[in-house]
Design a protein around this motif. Sequence first.
Motif, PDB file in Angstrom:
ATOM      1  N   ALA A   1     -93.614-124.531 -70.376  1.00  0.00           N
ATOM      2  CA  ALA A   1     -94.199-123.366 -69.485  1.00  0.00           C
ATOM      3  C   ALA A   1     -95.253-123.909 -68.529  1.00  0.00           C
ATOM      4  CB  ALA A   1     -94.482-122.325 -70.342  1.00  0.00           C
ATOM      5  N   GLU A   2     -95.051-123.323 -67.583  1.00  0.00           N
ATOM      6  CA  GLU A   2     -96.290-123.389 -66.505  1.00  0.00           C
ATOM      7  C   GLU A   2     -97.527-122.489 -67.386  1.00  0.00           C
ATOM      8  OE1 GLU A   2     -96.869-125.248 -64.055  1.00  0.00           O
ATOM      9  OE2 GLU A   2     -94.763-125.841 -63.682  1.00  0.00           O
ATOM     10  N   SER A   3     -98.484-122.842 -67.552  1.00  0.00           N
ATOM     11  CA  SER A   3     -99.509-122.347 -68.240  1.00  0.00           C
ATOM     12  C   SER A   3    -101.012-121.903 -67.635  1.00  0.00           C
ATOM     13  CB  SER A   3     -99.794-122.806 -69.452  1.00  0.00           C
ATOM     14  OG  SER A   3    -100.407-124.073 -69.509  1.00  0.00           O
ATOM     15  N   HIS A   4    -101.231-122.562 -66.465  1.00  0.00           N
ATOM     16  CA  HIS A   4    -102.497-122.420 -66.056  1.00  0.00           C
ATOM     17  C   HIS A   4    -102.687-121.071 -65.052  1.00  0.00           C
ATOM     18  CE1 HIS A   4    -106.703-123.557 -65.126  1.00  0.00           C
ATOM     19  NE2 HIS A   4    -106.324-124.034 -63.986  1.00  0.00           N
TER      20      HIS A   4
ATOM     21  N   PRO B   1     -97.259-118.040 -57.982  1.00  0.00           N
ATOM     22  CA  PRO B   1     -96.458-117.443 -58.764  1.00  0.00           C
ATOM     23  C   PRO B   1     -94.912-117.729 -59.116  1.00  0.00           C
ATOM     24  CG  PRO B   1     -97.775-115.754 -57.552  1.00  0.00           C
ATOM     25  CD  PRO B   1     -97.461-116.972 -56.678  1.00  0.00           C
ATOM     26  N   GLU B   2     -94.419-118.153 -58.028  1.00  0.00           N
ATOM     27  CA  GLU B   2     -92.891-118.330 -58.096  1.00  0.00           C
ATOM     28  C   GLU B   2     -92.646-119.246 -59.142  1.00  0.00           C
ATOM     29  OE1 GLU B   2     -89.202-119.452 -55.302  1.00  0.00           O
ATOM     30  OE2 GLU B   2     -91.082-119.243 -54.367  1.00  0.00           O
ATOM     31  N   ILE B   3     -93.136-120.625 -59.466  1.00  0.00           N
ATOM     32  CA  ILE B   3     -92.742-121.395 -60.156  1.00  0.00           C
ATOM     33  C   ILE B   3     -92.920-121.047 -61.690  1.00  0.00           C
ATOM     34  CG2 ILE B   3     -95.141-122.577 -60.261  1.00  0.00           C
ATOM     35  CD1 ILE B   3     -93.476-125.201 -60.486  1.00  0.00           C
ATOM     36  N   PHE B   4     -93.945-120.070 -61.914  1.00  0.00           N
ATOM     37  CA  PHE B   4     -93.947-119.519 -63.361  1.00  0.00           C
ATOM     38  C   PHE B   4     -92.870-118.819 -63.449  1.00  0.00           C
ATOM     39  CE2 PHE B   4     -98.289-121.180 -62.024  1.00  0.00           C
ATOM     40  CZ  PHE B   4     -98.859-121.249 -63.346  1.00  0.00           C
ATOM     41  N   THR B   5     -92.310-118.009 -62.766  1.00  0.00           N
ATOM     42  CA  THR B   5     -91.088-117.056 -62.941  1.00  0.00           C
ATOM     43  C   THR B   5     -89.906-118.092 -63.316  1.00  0.00           C
ATOM     44  OG1 THR B   5     -91.854-115.540 -61.726  1.00  0.00           O
ATOM     45  CG2 THR B   5     -89.560-115.384 -62.111  1.00  0.00           C
TER      46      THR B   5
ATOM     47  N   ASN C   1     -90.763-120.348 -66.455  1.00  0.00           N
ATOM     48  CA  ASN C   1     -91.266-119.738 -67.894  1.00  0.00           C
ATOM     49  C   ASN C   1     -90.127-118.560 -68.125  1.00  0.00           C
ATOM     50  OD1 ASN C   1     -93.460-120.898 -67.602  1.00  0.00           O
ATOM     51  ND2 ASN C   1     -95.017-119.432 -67.508  1.00  0.00           N
ATOM     52  N   VAL C   2     -89.508-117.855 -67.351  1.00  0.00           N
ATOM     53  CA  VAL C   2     -88.583-116.867 -67.423  1.00  0.00           C
ATOM     54  C   VAL C   2     -86.981-117.372 -67.445  1.00  0.00           C
ATOM     55  CG1 VAL C   2     -87.547-114.572 -66.797  1.00  0.00           C
ATOM     56  CG2 VAL C   2     -89.980-115.052 -66.450  1.00  0.00           C
ATOM     57  N   LEU C   3     -86.707-117.916 -66.224  1.00  0.00           N
ATOM     58  CA  LEU C   3     -85.380-118.395 -66.034  1.00  0.00           C
ATOM     59  C   LEU C   3     -85.220-119.643 -67.234  1.00  0.00           C
ATOM     60  CD1 LEU C   3     -84.770-118.225 -62.259  1.00  0.00           C
ATOM     61  CD2 LEU C   3     -83.851-116.608 -64.050  1.00  0.00           C
TER      62      LEU C   3
ATOM     63  N   ALA D   1     -94.706-112.888 -71.050  1.00  0.00           N
ATOM     64  CA  ALA D   1     -94.240-111.526 -71.466  1.00  0.00           C
ATOM     65  C   ALA D   1     -92.717-111.120 -71.299  1.00  0.00           C
ATOM     66  CB  ALA D   1     -95.200-110.300 -71.009  1.00  0.00           C
ATOM     67  N   SER D   2     -92.349-111.643 -69.848  1.00  0.00           N
ATOM     68  CA  SER D   2     -90.949-111.474 -69.928  1.00  0.00           C
ATOM     69  C   SER D   2     -90.181-112.366 -70.582  1.00  0.00           C
ATOM     70  CB  SER D   2     -90.862-111.744 -68.227  1.00  0.00           C
ATOM     71  OG  SER D   2     -91.589-111.200 -67.460  1.00  0.00           O
ATOM     72  N   SER D   3     -90.486-113.808 -70.823  1.00  0.00           N
ATOM     73  CA  SER D   3     -89.737-114.490 -71.686  1.00  0.00           C
ATOM     74  C   SER D   3     -89.850-114.117 -73.177  1.00  0.00           C
ATOM     75  CB  SER D   3     -90.306-116.012 -71.666  1.00  0.00           C
ATOM     76  OG  SER D   3     -91.643-116.098 -72.021  1.00  0.00           O
ATOM     77  N   ASP D   4     -90.834-113.694 -73.638  1.00  0.00           N
ATOM     78  CA  ASP D   4     -91.199-112.844 -74.912  1.00  0.00           C
ATOM     79  C   ASP D   4     -89.919-112.002 -75.190  1.00  0.00           C
ATOM     80  OD1 ASP D   4     -93.171-114.378 -75.181  1.00  0.00           O
ATOM     81  OD2 ASP D   4     -94.608-112.638 -76.156  1.00  0.00           O
ATOM     82  N   LEU D   5     -89.771-110.958 -74.069  1.00  0.00           N
ATOM     83  CA  LEU D   5     -88.936-109.836 -74.190  1.00  0.00           C
ATOM     84  C   LEU D   5     -87.273-110.527 -74.167  1.00  0.00           C
ATOM     85  CD1 LEU D   5     -90.731-107.275 -71.794  1.00  0.00           C
ATOM     86  CD2 LEU D   5     -90.481-107.405 -74.302  1.00  0.00           C
ATOM     87  N   LEU D   6     -87.190-111.396 -73.568  1.00  0.00           N
ATOM     88  CA  LEU D   6     -85.820-112.044 -73.536  1.00  0.00           C
ATOM     89  C   LEU D   6     -85.494-112.593 -74.883  1.00  0.00           C
ATOM     90  CD1 LEU D   6     -85.591-114.198 -70.189  1.00  0.00           C
ATOM     91  CD2 LEU D   6     -83.906-112.284 -70.904  1.00  0.00           C
TER      92      LEU D   6
END
Length: 339
Positions: free
Chosen positions: A86-89, A97-101, A104-106, A160-165
């Motif tokens: 994950a990107e974590s900083h 923000p885009e690279i975090f989505t 971490n999500v996709l 949180a988005s990845s948790d929900l996935l």
Amino acid sequence: MTKKKVVVTGGAGFIGGNFVQYMVNKYPNYDIYNLDLLTYAGDLTKHKEIEGKGNYHFVKADIADRETIFNQFKEEKFDYVVHFAAESHVDRSITNPEIFTQTNVLGTQVLLDAAKEFNVTKFLHVSTDEVYGELDFDPTTFFTEETPLQPNSPYSASKASSDLLVRAYHETYDLPVNITRCSNNYGPYHFPEKLIPLTISRVLNEEKVPVYGTGENIRDWLHVYDHCAAIDLVLHEGENGEVYNVGGHNEQTNLEVVKTIIKTLGKSEELIEFVKDRLGHDKRYAIDPTKLEKLGWNPTYNFDTGIAQTIQWYLDNKEWWEQIVSGEYKDYFDKQYNL
């Protein structure tokens, strides 16, 4: 002991890297696959001592690269997925923000699809207490597994988005999963953009130590070795579908942490420089780990013993962090904190 194949995503990072070493050494009959893209915070030099071991394997891959990930899962037939990548900083998530989505999500969705397709025994998703939002300064309040998710930064929103996935794949597809949510980690090989290693490296170099706002924000500090033991326990004993909070019972203000490091190193508090507070800076995080303790886990480090061990590690391993804080990283720090 039954031979298992475990893929650890983000195994060249801080927590994932420590977990890879922990697993390679504790389970010689397990094959441990370190899957990492080797972005700016990824580093394989930490694994020199285990590279020659027959149960350690490295795979360079992007978790968001569906074709590569599916080929790996098809070829290796992993039993366990332990997902750190994950990107974590938080600071970087505010500026980009885009690279975090994307990661971490996709990236998590790709891994979940592969785990579902190739019938893994357990998918353990390593998350953060930051998904819960913030607590006030009341010392009797804590995050529990039932606390609603209220993330306040692009980073924590992506987690949180990845948790929900992960939860959704369990509920919809019956994928065997666990989610762990930890408090702030510290210890060996912590990348020097985070508070504790940043402070240690700058104090040793007699450079100003940036402290956001007044330094009164509180974090619950968890030694990375205790975190590794917790993940190991949940991986093997965690109840399918459950969330487990991992906390260190070590609440400290950021200013207290900085002052402890300065005192331990025998330097002057004049090195402290208060800087403009971070956007959306959460006041306090604190975890109630009762559920995990009932499963059989307890932290072995308090903050005093843990920070002393960590400081000594950075003193003993200057060559590792000195090459990181030079050049473009120094430029990043100076720009980030207006130093």
